[in-house]
Scaffold this motif. Structure first.
Motif, PDB file in Angstrom:
ATOM      1  N   UNK A 179     -27.415 -33.444 -28.205  1.00 59.29           N
ATOM      2  CA  UNK A 179     -26.224 -34.443 -28.851  1.00 59.29           C
ATOM      3  C   UNK A 179     -25.001 -33.688 -28.997  1.00 59.29           C
ATOM      4  N   UNK A 180     -25.088 -32.314 -29.303  1.00 62.15           N
ATOM      5  CA  UNK A 180     -23.975 -31.685 -29.106  1.00 62.15           C
ATOM      6  C   UNK A 180     -23.162 -31.453 -27.826  1.00 62.15           C
ATOM      7  N   UNK A 181     -23.872 -31.300 -26.729  1.00 63.86           N
ATOM      8  CA  UNK A 181     -23.231 -31.326 -25.465  1.00 63.86           C
ATOM      9  C   UNK A 181     -22.721 -32.787 -25.103  1.00 63.86           C
ATOM     10  N   UNK A 182     -23.346 -33.598 -25.443  1.00 60.43           N
ATOM     11  CA  UNK A 182     -22.685 -35.046 -25.073  1.00 60.43           C
ATOM     12  C   UNK A 182     -21.543 -35.318 -25.895  1.00 60.43           C
ATOM     13  N   UNK A 183     -21.476 -34.882 -27.201  1.00 60.00           N
ATOM     14  CA  UNK A 183     -20.467 -35.034 -27.994  1.00 60.00           C
ATOM     15  C   UNK A 183     -19.123 -34.376 -27.571  1.00 60.00           C
ATOM     16  N   UNK A 184     -19.151 -33.011 -27.103  1.00 58.58           N
ATOM     17  CA  UNK A 184     -18.040 -32.311 -26.609  1.00 58.58           C
ATOM     18  C   UNK A 184     -17.836 -32.339 -25.042  1.00 58.58           C
TER      19      UNK A 184
END
Ligand SMILES: [Zn+2]
Length: 304
Positions: A179-184
């Motif tokens: 989720x973090x990788x997709x957001x950033x």
């Protein structure tokens, strides 16, 4: 060798675009400044308030800025190296505090909710003071993702500014989930923690429970975990490394782990001195990363 001193004090684009300065980062206190241009001037937003108000004011003064320009503080989380309670009194009266809903009880206990508080979940709008003679309040927005840091988690942000620049800001992550990788993904500038070297962590005389807490997926990212996350996020312009452990890391080890991103920095933040101002201007469009296969080479030859 001090690699971060080799970077320019101010990058081009600084006047027209928002910019970032990490005024201190590490286990003794974390604070970054977002400098956001508005018509006829500029306003400041702090990310975390983990240095003392006195030290922060002195550092701001050294950068030619004033505390009354601070319109708010946005918190990643409220551990004592990110929030010193003295700030409840020390912030300018008009300044807002931005706190994730999962940190509400701790914010209340720390007195933060007696200020003008904005509670947020997966997105937040940050309001700036209006330009002189205007009623329009400029603002910028951020998408937010929480990660599994200790019990309450830490919030990572993708800030988007007028004019197209953006900033991913991710510290005290524990682990870098999908989720973090997709957001950033593909952000222009990425500031991410690169906390420790596993060998130095193992060799340190820290107690076993602390080592487990830091390395167990709910504490901090190692240099190589950070490098893997940064590679997958693939920032277009700049990479900034946050929260290096003084005991279990060195700037040289962190830089070496991120060597394949040498073309984008990294700029390494320090506990005892600010980074240069880092322009958050948008990146020039890049060609997509394409993995050329035998088949596509053959097809391309046929198409000629
Ligand atoms: Zn921390």
């Amino acid at each position: 060798m001090r690699m971060d001193l080799a970077t320019p004090r101010t990058e081009a684009g600084h006047d027209r675009h928002a910019s970032l300065c990490v005024i201190g980062s590490g286990s003794r206190g974390n604070c970054s400044i977002l400098r956001v241009p508005i018509p006829g001037g500029e306003r400041l937003i702090m990310i975390d308030a983990g240095l003392s108000p006195r030290r922060s004011a002195a550092l701001l003064e050294g950068l030619g800025l004033r505390m009354d320009q601070v319109d708010g503080v946005i918190f990643t989380h409220l551990d004592c190296d990110h929030f010193q309670p003295a700030w409840v009194q020390a912030l300018p009266a008009h300044a807002r505090v931005y706190v994730h809903r999962s940190h509400r009880a701790r914010a209340e206990a720390g007195g933060l909710l007696y200020r003008r508080a904005v509670l947020f979940t997966d997105a937040v709008e940050v309001t700036l003071s209006p330009p002189e003679g205007s009623r329009d309040r400029p603002a910028f927005a951020a998408a937010c993702v929480t990660s599994a840091h200790d019990d309450l988690g830490s919030v990572a942000f993708r800030f988007s500014f007028a004019g197209g620049g953006d900033l991913g800001y991710a510290t005290d992550l524990g682990c870098a989930g999908d989720e973090l990788l997709a957001c950033l993904a593909g952000v222009s500038t990425l500031a991410i923690e690169s906390n420790y070297c596993p060998e130095l962590q193992r060799a340190s005389d820290r107690p076993a429970f602390l080592k487990r807490r830091i390395t167990g997926g709910r504490g901090h990212l190692s240099n190589h975990e950070s490098a893997e996350a940064a590679h997958r996020i693939d920032p277009a312009r700049r990479l900034v490394l946050l929260h290096l452990s003084e005991e279990c890391n060195t700037p040289e080890l962190a830089a070496a782990a991120h060597a394949r991103m040498r073309d984008r920095g990294p700029i390494i933040s320090r506990q005892d001195a600010p980074t240069p101002w880092i322009s958050l201007e948008p990146a020039a469009p890049r060609p997509p990363r394409v993995r050329q296969t035998q088949g596509s080479l053959f097809d391309a030859a046929l198409a000629r």
